[in-house]
Design a protein around this motif. Structure first.
Motif, PDB file in Angstrom:
ATOM      1  N   ASN A 229       0.834  -1.228   0.024  1.00  0.00           N
ATOM      2  CA  ASN A 229      -0.067  -0.031  -0.255  1.00  0.00           C
ATOM      3  C   ASN A 229       0.787   1.079  -0.060  1.00  0.00           C
ATOM      4  OD1 ASN A 229      -2.201   1.203   0.047  1.00  0.00           O
ATOM      5  ND2 ASN A 229      -2.855   1.118   1.945  1.00  0.00           N
ATOM      6  N   VAL A 230       0.889   1.910  -1.282  1.00  0.00           N
ATOM      7  CA  VAL A 230       1.826   3.259  -1.241  1.00  0.00           C
ATOM      8  C   VAL A 230       0.992   4.514  -0.767  1.00  0.00           C
ATOM      9  CG1 VAL A 230       2.971   4.633  -2.929  1.00  0.00           C
ATOM     10  CG2 VAL A 230       2.846   2.287  -3.277  1.00  0.00           C
ATOM     11  N   LEU A 231       1.385   5.142   0.431  1.00  0.00           N
ATOM     12  CA  LEU A 231       0.680   6.132   0.858  1.00  0.00           C
ATOM     13  C   LEU A 231       1.270   7.456   0.326  1.00  0.00           C
ATOM     14  CD1 LEU A 231       0.845   4.397   4.483  1.00  0.00           C
ATOM     15  CD2 LEU A 231      -1.280   4.333   2.980  1.00  0.00           C
ATOM     16  N   VAL A 232       0.329   8.296  -0.233  1.00  0.00           N
ATOM     17  CA  VAL A 232       0.901   9.395  -0.978  1.00  0.00           C
ATOM     18  C   VAL A 232      -0.024  10.677  -0.492  1.00  0.00           C
ATOM     19  CG1 VAL A 232       1.965   8.382  -3.011  1.00  0.00           C
ATOM     20  CG2 VAL A 232      -0.432   8.988  -2.665  1.00  0.00           C
ATOM     21  N   THR A 233       0.682  11.649  -0.443  1.00  0.00           N
ATOM     22  CA  THR A 233      -0.173  13.106  -0.177  1.00  0.00           C
ATOM     23  C   THR A 233      -0.749  13.158  -1.678  1.00  0.00           C
ATOM     24  OG1 THR A 233       1.692  14.336  -0.909  1.00  0.00           O
ATOM     25  CG2 THR A 233       1.554  14.060   1.420  1.00  0.00           C
ATOM     26  N   PRO A 234      -1.738  14.258  -1.617  1.00  0.00           N
ATOM     27  CA  PRO A 234      -2.322  14.579  -2.911  1.00  0.00           C
ATOM     28  C   PRO A 234      -1.502  14.833  -4.106  1.00  0.00           C
ATOM     29  CG  PRO A 234      -3.795  15.243  -1.174  1.00  0.00           C
ATOM     30  CD  PRO A 234      -2.549  14.686  -0.543  1.00  0.00           C
ATOM     31  N   SER A 235      -0.357  15.728  -3.671  1.00  0.00           N
ATOM     32  CA  SER A 235       0.618  16.429  -4.594  1.00  0.00           C
ATOM     33  C   SER A 235       1.401  15.229  -5.155  1.00  0.00           C
ATOM     34  CB  SER A 235       1.459  17.510  -3.659  1.00  0.00           C
ATOM     35  OG  SER A 235       2.035  16.888  -2.785  1.00  0.00           O
ATOM     36  N   ASP A 236       1.579  14.045  -4.424  1.00  0.00           N
ATOM     37  CA  ASP A 236       2.655  12.999  -4.801  1.00  0.00           C
ATOM     38  C   ASP A 236       1.725  11.901  -5.550  1.00  0.00           C
ATOM     39  OD1 ASP A 236       4.736  12.900  -2.026  1.00  0.00           O
ATOM     40  OD2 ASP A 236       4.793  14.030  -3.672  1.00  0.00           O
ATOM     41  N   THR A 237       0.571  12.078  -5.646  1.00  0.00           N
ATOM     42  CA  THR A 237      -0.058  10.879  -6.414  1.00  0.00           C
ATOM     43  C   THR A 237       0.224  10.779  -7.532  1.00  0.00           C
ATOM     44  OG1 THR A 237      -2.134  11.415  -4.865  1.00  0.00           O
ATOM     45  CG2 THR A 237      -2.743  10.345  -6.917  1.00  0.00           C
ATOM     46  N   ILE A 273       8.090   8.831   0.018  1.00  0.00           N
ATOM     47  CA  ILE A 273       6.663   7.914  -0.063  1.00  0.00           C
ATOM     48  C   ILE A 273       6.655   6.724   0.675  1.00  0.00           C
ATOM     49  CG2 ILE A 273       4.911   7.166  -1.462  1.00  0.00           C
ATOM     50  CD1 ILE A 273       5.640   9.149  -3.690  1.00  0.00           C
ATOM     51  N   SER A 274       5.851   6.560   1.766  1.00  0.00           N
ATOM     52  CA  SER A 274       5.947   5.446   2.743  1.00  0.00           C
ATOM     53  C   SER A 274       4.768   4.202   1.903  1.00  0.00           C
ATOM     54  CB  SER A 274       5.561   5.850   3.814  1.00  0.00           C
ATOM     55  OG  SER A 274       4.387   6.038   4.087  1.00  0.00           O
ATOM     56  N   VAL A 275       5.567   3.205   2.243  1.00  0.00           N
ATOM     57  CA  VAL A 275       4.812   2.037   1.648  1.00  0.00           C
ATOM     58  C   VAL A 275       4.606   1.008   2.833  1.00  0.00           C
ATOM     59  CG1 VAL A 275       4.993   0.053   0.123  1.00  0.00           C
ATOM     60  CG2 VAL A 275       5.980   2.117  -0.404  1.00  0.00           C
ATOM     61  N   SER A 276       3.394   0.552   3.043  1.00  0.00           N
ATOM     62  CA  SER A 276       3.323  -0.431   3.962  1.00  0.00           C
ATOM     63  C   SER A 276       2.916  -1.971   3.244  1.00  0.00           C
ATOM     64  CB  SER A 276       2.238  -0.228   5.032  1.00  0.00           C
ATOM     65  OG  SER A 276       1.086  -0.007   4.273  1.00  0.00           O
ATOM     66  N   VAL A 277       3.427  -2.945   3.874  1.00  0.00           N
ATOM     67  CA  VAL A 277       3.138  -4.246   3.251  1.00  0.00           C
ATOM     68  C   VAL A 277       2.168  -5.302   3.812  1.00  0.00           C
ATOM     69  CG1 VAL A 277       4.356  -6.296   2.155  1.00  0.00           C
ATOM     70  CG2 VAL A 277       5.166  -4.002   2.071  1.00  0.00           C
ATOM     71  N   SER A 278       1.085  -5.885   3.391  1.00  0.00           N
ATOM     72  CA  SER A 278       0.384  -7.003   4.107  1.00  0.00           C
ATOM     73  C   SER A 278       0.652  -8.312   3.265  1.00  0.00           C
ATOM     74  CB  SER A 278      -1.211  -6.593   3.897  1.00  0.00           C
ATOM     75  OG  SER A 278      -1.316  -6.456   2.998  1.00  0.00           O
ATOM     76  N   LYS A 279       0.635  -9.324   3.985  1.00  0.00           N
ATOM     77  CA  LYS A 279       1.008 -10.671   3.401  1.00  0.00           C
ATOM     78  C   LYS A 279      -0.140 -11.570   3.425  1.00  0.00           C
ATOM     79  CE  LYS A 279       4.760 -11.317   5.557  1.00  0.00           C
ATOM     80  NZ  LYS A 279       6.197 -11.917   6.006  1.00  0.00           N
ATOM     81  N   GLU A 280      -0.272 -12.434   2.512  1.00  0.00           N
ATOM     82  CA  GLU A 280      -1.529 -13.508   2.852  1.00  0.00           C
ATOM     83  C   GLU A 280      -1.151 -14.820   2.299  1.00  0.00           C
ATOM     84  OE1 GLU A 280      -4.940 -12.577   0.231  1.00  0.00           O
ATOM     85  OE2 GLU A 280      -5.994 -14.354   0.442  1.00  0.00           O
ATOM     86  N   ASP A 281      -0.874 -15.652   3.231  1.00  0.00           N
ATOM     87  CA  ASP A 281      -0.419 -17.024   3.162  1.00  0.00           C
ATOM     88  C   ASP A 281      -1.402 -17.980   2.533  1.00  0.00           C
ATOM     89  OD1 ASP A 281       1.733 -19.020   5.472  1.00  0.00           O
ATOM     90  OD2 ASP A 281       1.306 -19.180   3.590  1.00  0.00           O
ATOM     91  N   LYS A 282      -0.655 -18.312   1.411  1.00  0.00           N
ATOM     92  CA  LYS A 282      -1.754 -19.546   0.857  1.00  0.00           C
ATOM     93  C   LYS A 282      -1.013 -20.759   0.601  1.00  0.00           C
ATOM     94  CE  LYS A 282      -4.351 -16.125  -2.343  1.00  0.00           C
ATOM     95  NZ  LYS A 282      -5.609 -16.507  -1.873  1.00  0.00           N
ATOM     96  N   THR A 283       0.159 -20.767   1.662  1.00  0.00           N
ATOM     97  CA  THR A 283       0.771 -22.311   1.472  1.00  0.00           C
ATOM     98  C   THR A 283      -0.056 -23.378   1.767  1.00  0.00           C
ATOM     99  OG1 THR A 283       2.622 -21.093   2.305  1.00  0.00           O
ATOM    100  CG2 THR A 283       2.743 -23.456   2.309  1.00  0.00           C
ATOM    101  N   ALA A 284      -0.920 -23.141   2.762  1.00  0.00           N
ATOM    102  CA  ALA A 284      -1.999 -24.401   3.309  1.00  0.00           C
ATOM    103  C   ALA A 284      -2.992 -24.734   2.220  1.00  0.00           C
ATOM    104  CB  ALA A 284      -2.563 -23.862   4.525  1.00  0.00           C
TER     105      ALA A 284
END
Lengths: 324, 190
Positions: A229-237, A273-284
């Protein structure tokens, strides 16, 4: 190695494209020599492939090149105009300010000289005559003019600022918005380009922004779906969109490979510009599907499709732009 | 290849003639590729123009880790898929055309092939393309790039931004599905 009919039919599409390994190829060819039914299936499949390949081709419409050239010239001119406009926006205020100050200093100097001439300083010299500054050798007014000139020259050399203790802050933007984005050379160098942006990013480099989690992709298990998820200000979009513009965009996400993501991440970090990451484990889920595929009565085609879907999901990184 | 790199370098510096020379060898195959996805000449030309403008603006982002050809196809694919998505979401309501009951007549975009394309196809080809249209988009693109454009599995993986295994899987499933759909027309294929 011997294959039965079911196995041969399964491998026929890959065999047609020479995408089977040596052992598979040998087993298939041995079987085809002996099995008329599989030979018919092979011929049928080959015929479908060759019919597909015979789709008619068309010439490019007349005037295509001219219409393209017009659009390219328009684009080139608008890019140039945008660059000039930006240059003027940044330098014009500075030029205007310099002119105003120069006019002020020059006009001040003329007022000072006029003042000296109107009110001469007089002294009595040895012979009893009165000497005025204006009648003298003009040394005092010359000195004044030299002093004012040095003031003008000093204006263009800024005085050294008093040093201050650095304040702890969030990572600032290294540069103003760059006019061009850096090129990436496969991560082989660590040089910075003229905008001060790293042109390569190591896959294990930790993020400097405390809000961005550190992700070591080399150790991520194979069946993890990653969403950034890339988090931007309106001017950086618009800048963020330009960084991602050449990648596939579907359902609100840009789809990048790991290498492409590392490059984009480097550009985002360089611009603050900050980026947050989420993961979904589909191994099972993947393991469960794999165990089902050989169960008697299982819908193999459907299971393979779902396995392929997971393979596809985890081969990409899903990147979304969100405004702060 | 070296010549291509020289043209890319010149085109990056806003040399339009270098850009035209760079893309010229790819224009006809790329045009036919987008035509197969969008199915009419006007949309295909618009999509290809849009692709070339994007390429022109993004040349400085070309990494060189893939070939220029696959990069072109990749951008063209994304442009076409964006257009298809927009076409799906948009519908035209003609306010002038109302039925006797006062209902509006909704015009749905025609997603079949244009007449001149349909006229050329023979029965077997027609059957194949009806079957192709029933495939999921990712399988259709993969098998089309392989069988019509003659691209390698590695090139297709690069264009569709997927792994080699995924491409193999898609082409495998697509061909099995096509065989199943064309079983009733088997006599057309010999």
């Amino acid at each position: 190695m011997n294959y039965n009919c079911k196995q041969v039919k399964e491998y026929l599409p890959a065999y047609i494209d020479n995408m089977t390994n040596q052992f598979e190829t040998e087993a298939i060819e041995n079987h085809l020599l002996e099995c008329a039914e599989c030979r018919k299936e092979f011929d049928f499949l080959k015929s479908i492939v060759s019919t597909t390949a015979a789709f008619p081709t068309f010439e490019v419409p007349d005037g295509f090149d001219e219409r393209l050239r017009e659009k390219l010239i328009t684009k080139k001119n608008s890019n140039r105009a945008a660059a000039i406009s930006k240059m003027w926006k940044t330098t014009l205020p500075l030029i205007a300010a310099a002119c105003v100050i120069a006019i002020f200093i020059i006009s001040s100097s003329f007022m000072e000289i006029k003042d000296i001439n109107q009110n001469p300083i007089s002294r009595t010299v040895e012979n009893g005559q009165t000497e005025t500054a204006s009648q003298g050798n003009g040394r005092k007014s010359t000195k004044k003019r030299i002093l004012i000139l040095s003031d003008i020259l000093d204006f263009f050399e800024p005085e050294p600022q008093p040093t201050q203790a650095p304040r702890p802050t969030r990572k600032p933007k290294k540069n103003p918005l760059p006019t061009t984005l850096p090129t990436h050379n496969g991560g082989e160098t660590n040089e910075q380009n003229s905008s001060g942006i790293n042109t390569s990013v190591q896959s294990n480099a930790p993020a400097e922004n405390l809000d961005t989690p550190t992700i070591d992709y080399s150790n991520v298990p194979p069946k993890i779906k990653v969403t950034a998820n890339v988090l931007v200000t309106p001017s950086d979009t618009e800048v963020a969109k330009q960084i991602l513009s050449t990648y596939k965009f579907i359902d609100g996400y840009y789809l990048l490979s790991d290498a492409q993501y590392q490059t984009a991440l480097g550009n985002f970090e360089a611009l603050g510009i900050s980026v947050s990451v989420s993961k979904e484990d589909k191994t099972a889920e993947y393991a469960s599907l794999q165990s089902m595929i050989n169960t008697p009565g299982a819908d193999k085609t459907n299971i393979e499709y779902n396995l392929g879907t997971i393979d596809e999901e985890v081969s990409k990184i899903y990147v979304k732009i969100s405004q702060n | 290849m070296v010549e291509e790199l020289i043209l890319i370098d010149r085109a990056t510096k806003n040399d339009i003639y270098a850009f035209e020379e760079l893309v010229h060898p790819y224009t006809k195959p790329l045009y036919n590729y987008v035509l197969r996805i969008l199915k009419n000449h006007q949309d295909a030309e618009d999509a290809l123009q849009e692709t070339y403008i994007k390429v022109y603006n993004s040349l400085n982002l070309f990494e060189g880790s893939s070939s220029f050809k696959t990069w072109l196809y990749k951008i063209a694919t994304n442009v076409c898929l964006d257009r298809l998505r927009k076409q799906k979401n948009e519908s035209n309501i003609s306010l002038n055309k109302t039925t006797d009951k006062g209902e509006y007549e909704i015009q749905i975009p025609d997603d079949t092939y244009s007449p001149e394309i349909k006229a050329i196809k023979n029965a077997a080809l027609d059957a194949v393309y009806v079957a192709l249209e029933k495939l999921p988009e990712d399988q259709k693109i993969a098998v089309s790039l392989r069988d019509i454009d003659g691209l390698s599995y590695d090139e297709i993986a690069d264009i569709t931004e997927s792994t080699l295994g995924t491409v193999k899987s898609r082409i495998n499933r697509a061909r099995h599905q096509l065989k199943k759909l064309l079983e009733k027309n088997r006599e057309l294929f010999h």
